[in-house]
Design a protein around this motif. Structure first.
Motif, mmCIF file in Angstrom:
data_model
loop_
_atom_site.group_PDB
_atom_site.id
_atom_site.type_symbol
_atom_site.label_atom_id
_atom_site.label_comp_id
_atom_site.label_asym_id
_atom_site.label_seq_id
_atom_site.Cartn_x
_atom_site.Cartn_y
_atom_site.Cartn_z
ATOM 1 N N GLN A 45 56.985 -8.220 59.388
ATOM 2 C CA GLN A 45 56.966 -8.108 60.843
ATOM 3 C C GLN A 45 57.269 -6.663 61.201
ATOM 4 O O GLN A 45 58.251 -6.098 60.736
ATOM 5 C CB GLN A 45 57.993 -9.055 61.463
ATOM 6 C CG GLN A 45 58.160 -8.934 62.966
ATOM 7 C CD GLN A 45 56.874 -9.172 63.733
ATOM 8 O OE1 GLN A 45 56.207 -8.209 64.149
ATOM 9 N NE2 GLN A 45 56.512 -10.432 63.927
ATOM 10 N N LYS B 299 58.569 -8.579 75.188
ATOM 11 C CA LYS B 299 58.205 -7.302 74.576
ATOM 12 C C LYS B 299 57.126 -6.636 75.426
ATOM 13 O O LYS B 299 56.014 -7.164 75.561
ATOM 14 C CB LYS B 299 57.731 -7.521 73.141
ATOM 15 C CG LYS B 299 57.321 -6.270 72.381
ATOM 16 C CD LYS B 299 57.292 -6.538 70.887
ATOM 17 C CE LYS B 299 56.352 -7.640 70.502
ATOM 18 N NZ LYS B 299 54.924 -7.283 70.689
ATOM 19 N N THR C 89 56.972 -17.962 64.265
ATOM 20 C CA THR C 89 56.859 -17.059 65.406
ATOM 21 C C THR C 89 55.479 -17.204 66.039
ATOM 22 O O THR C 89 54.469 -17.272 65.331
ATOM 23 C CB THR C 89 57.064 -15.596 64.981
ATOM 24 O OG1 THR C 89 58.420 -15.412 64.576
ATOM 25 C CG2 THR C 89 56.782 -14.635 66.135
ATOM 26 N N GLU D 7 53.235 -15.005 68.575
ATOM 27 C CA GLU D 7 53.050 -13.757 69.317
ATOM 28 C C GLU D 7 52.032 -14.028 70.414
ATOM 29 O O GLU D 7 50.820 -14.110 70.165
ATOM 30 C CB GLU D 7 52.568 -12.648 68.391
ATOM 31 C CG GLU D 7 53.620 -12.211 67.397
ATOM 32 C CD GLU D 7 53.234 -10.971 66.618
ATOM 33 O OE1 GLU D 7 54.130 -10.307 66.076
ATOM 34 O OE2 GLU D 7 52.021 -10.648 66.547
ATOM 35 N N GLY E 230 59.803 -5.567 67.083
ATOM 36 C CA GLY E 230 60.785 -6.411 67.740
ATOM 37 C C GLY E 230 61.876 -6.959 66.849
ATOM 38 O O GLY E 230 62.259 -6.377 65.832
ATOM 39 N N HIS E 231 62.393 -8.126 67.238
ATOM 40 C CA HIS E 231 63.616 -8.700 66.685
ATOM 41 C C HIS E 231 63.589 -8.864 65.166
ATOM 42 O O HIS E 231 64.590 -8.614 64.486
ATOM 43 C CB HIS E 231 63.869 -10.055 67.348
ATOM 44 C CG HIS E 231 65.068 -10.784 66.842
ATOM 45 N ND1 HIS E 231 66.364 -10.385 67.117
ATOM 46 C CD2 HIS E 231 65.177 -11.903 66.068
ATOM 47 C CE1 HIS E 231 67.215 -11.209 66.542
ATOM 48 N NE2 HIS E 231 66.525 -12.133 65.898
ATOM 49 N N CYS F 15 53.883 -16.538 61.023
ATOM 50 C CA CYS F 15 53.594 -16.015 62.359
ATOM 51 C C CYS F 15 52.166 -16.339 62.757
ATOM 52 O O CYS F 15 51.217 -16.064 62.017
ATOM 53 C CB CYS F 15 53.811 -14.506 62.404
ATOM 54 S SG CYS F 15 53.557 -13.793 64.055
ATOM 55 N N GLN G 96 61.855 -13.293 72.764
ATOM 56 C CA GLN G 96 61.991 -11.926 73.277
ATOM 57 C C GLN G 96 60.859 -11.656 74.259
ATOM 58 O O GLN G 96 59.793 -12.273 74.187
ATOM 59 C CB GLN G 96 61.925 -10.916 72.134
ATOM 60 C CG GLN G 96 60.591 -10.887 71.398
ATOM 61 C CD GLN G 96 60.600 -10.034 70.147
ATOM 62 O OE1 GLN G 96 61.637 -9.582 69.674
ATOM 63 N NE2 GLN G 96 59.429 -9.800 69.571
ATOM 64 N N SER H 40 57.611 -14.659 70.731
ATOM 65 C CA SER H 40 57.510 -13.223 70.997
ATOM 66 C C SER H 40 56.480 -13.044 72.107
ATOM 67 O O SER H 40 55.269 -13.039 71.865
ATOM 68 C CB SER H 40 57.075 -12.474 69.736
ATOM 69 O OG SER H 40 56.986 -11.079 69.992
ATOM 70 N N SER I 48 54.654 -11.068 75.023
ATOM 71 C CA SER I 48 54.305 -9.707 75.433
ATOM 72 C C SER I 48 53.443 -9.756 76.690
ATOM 73 O O SER I 48 52.207 -9.789 76.610
ATOM 74 C CB SER I 48 53.556 -8.992 74.302
ATOM 75 O OG SER I 48 53.253 -7.657 74.657
#
Length: 311
Positions: free
Chosen positions: A18, A230, A162, A164, A21-22, A129, A228, A194, A196
């Protein structure tokens, strides 16, 4: 047709880390879905809010071009160049690249993902992910459910998943219920969102289409999830003002996840120019983020391997 028998298009699978980010640095197996509801053509443009002045290399690329031997120059996804203007992963949603996509049933794709794991690892210690494109479009949600169920049946349940996502897509009832249950199973696997959000002043996406706090607030209700927000920033005053405004919308909807700021840029050179304030007169992206108490992220994988497909 039973979901187990249906084939889904995807752009690529790969094992890397990754880079944003986190969870930066964590070993991760990736599945990049095909198709997205946004285009983000404003990334890297002089004026992201003026489509008439966009320079978009992915549109200009001749996918039928031949090499010196008369063979197709672009036989597989990995043959494509890095697109420094517009979305750098436009190959994962533009229909002109559909002939280069892979496809498979959820069970077939799950086996491809397992084969990417190092010999000594399972999904108990390597993240999984789902990215895109947009991994929460309805077809992708259906495929993901099939993949997870297939991995669970083979006694290899992912312990960290995850997504995204741009945060615009509503979760289907089946998807929400499955992951709500998944977060309470033995071992307490984590679902990490995640998100964005794509900005008008950076990506050229209008807020009424790209900013959906109510959808993200629903994601946050899944058991044992984290997340998060982002934002990709270009350093202009208009960008910072929009980020402040959008964060207020998410906070009002009950989304209290940490904020991460990342400079726009498909290449290392582009990121360096942005984050140190060499491109826009309004200054240093890192300093501006830190002054607000926000986290700063680079795209670390590009510093290690460039932005080629498959990393």
């Amino acid at each position: 047709m039973n979901i187990k028998d249906k084939e889904f298009h995807y752009s690529e699978t790969f094992y890397s880390m990754q880079g944003e980010g986190h969870y930066t640095g964590r070993p991760t197996v990736w599945l990049r879905y095909f198709l997205c509801n946004l285009q983000c053509n404003g990334f890297g443009q002089i004026d992201p809010t003026n489509p008439e002045k966009y320079f978009l290399p992915y549109q200009a690329l001749d996918v039928e071009e031949k090499d010196l031997m008369g063979e197709p120059k672009y036989k597989v996804m990995e043959d494509l160049p890095v697109f420094e203007h517009g979305c750098d992963s436009s190959y994962s949603w533009s229909k002109k690249f559909k002939h280069l996509q892979r496809k498979g049933t959820p069970d077939e794709i799950s086996k491809v993902l397992e084969d990417l794991l190092p010999n000594t690892c399972s999904f108990s210690n390597v993240h999984l992910c789902f990215t895109g494109g947009e991994p929460l479009m309805r077809h992708a949600q259906a495929c993901t459910l099939g993949i997870i169920r297939s991995l669970v049946e083979r006694d290899n349940p992912p312990m960290n998943i995850t997504f995204e996502t741009n945060g615009t897509q509503a979760l289907t009832d089946d998807f929400f219920q499955h992951f709500n249950w998944y977060g309470t199973t033995a071992g307490f696997p984590e679902v990490f969102w995640s998100v964005s959000p794509k900005l008008w002043t950076v990506a050229g996406e209008k807020p009424e289409k790209a900013i959906k706090p109510e959808n993200v607030a629903y994601y946050a209700q899944v058991n044992n999830c984290n997340g998060q927000l982002k934002f990709v920033a270009n350093g202009t005053k208009e960008c910072w003002d929009e980020i402040d405004s959008v964060i207020n919308e998410f906070r009002a909807a009950g989304v209290d996840w940490p904020i991460w700021i990342m400079p726009v840029g498909a290449t290392v050179e582009g990121q360096k120019a942005q984050i140190k304030g060499h491109h826009y007169e309004d200054g240093d992206i890192a300093d501006m983020a830190l002054q607000r108490g926000w986290n700063v992220s680079a795209r670390v994988h590009t510093y290690l391997w460039g932005n080629k497909i498959g990393v």
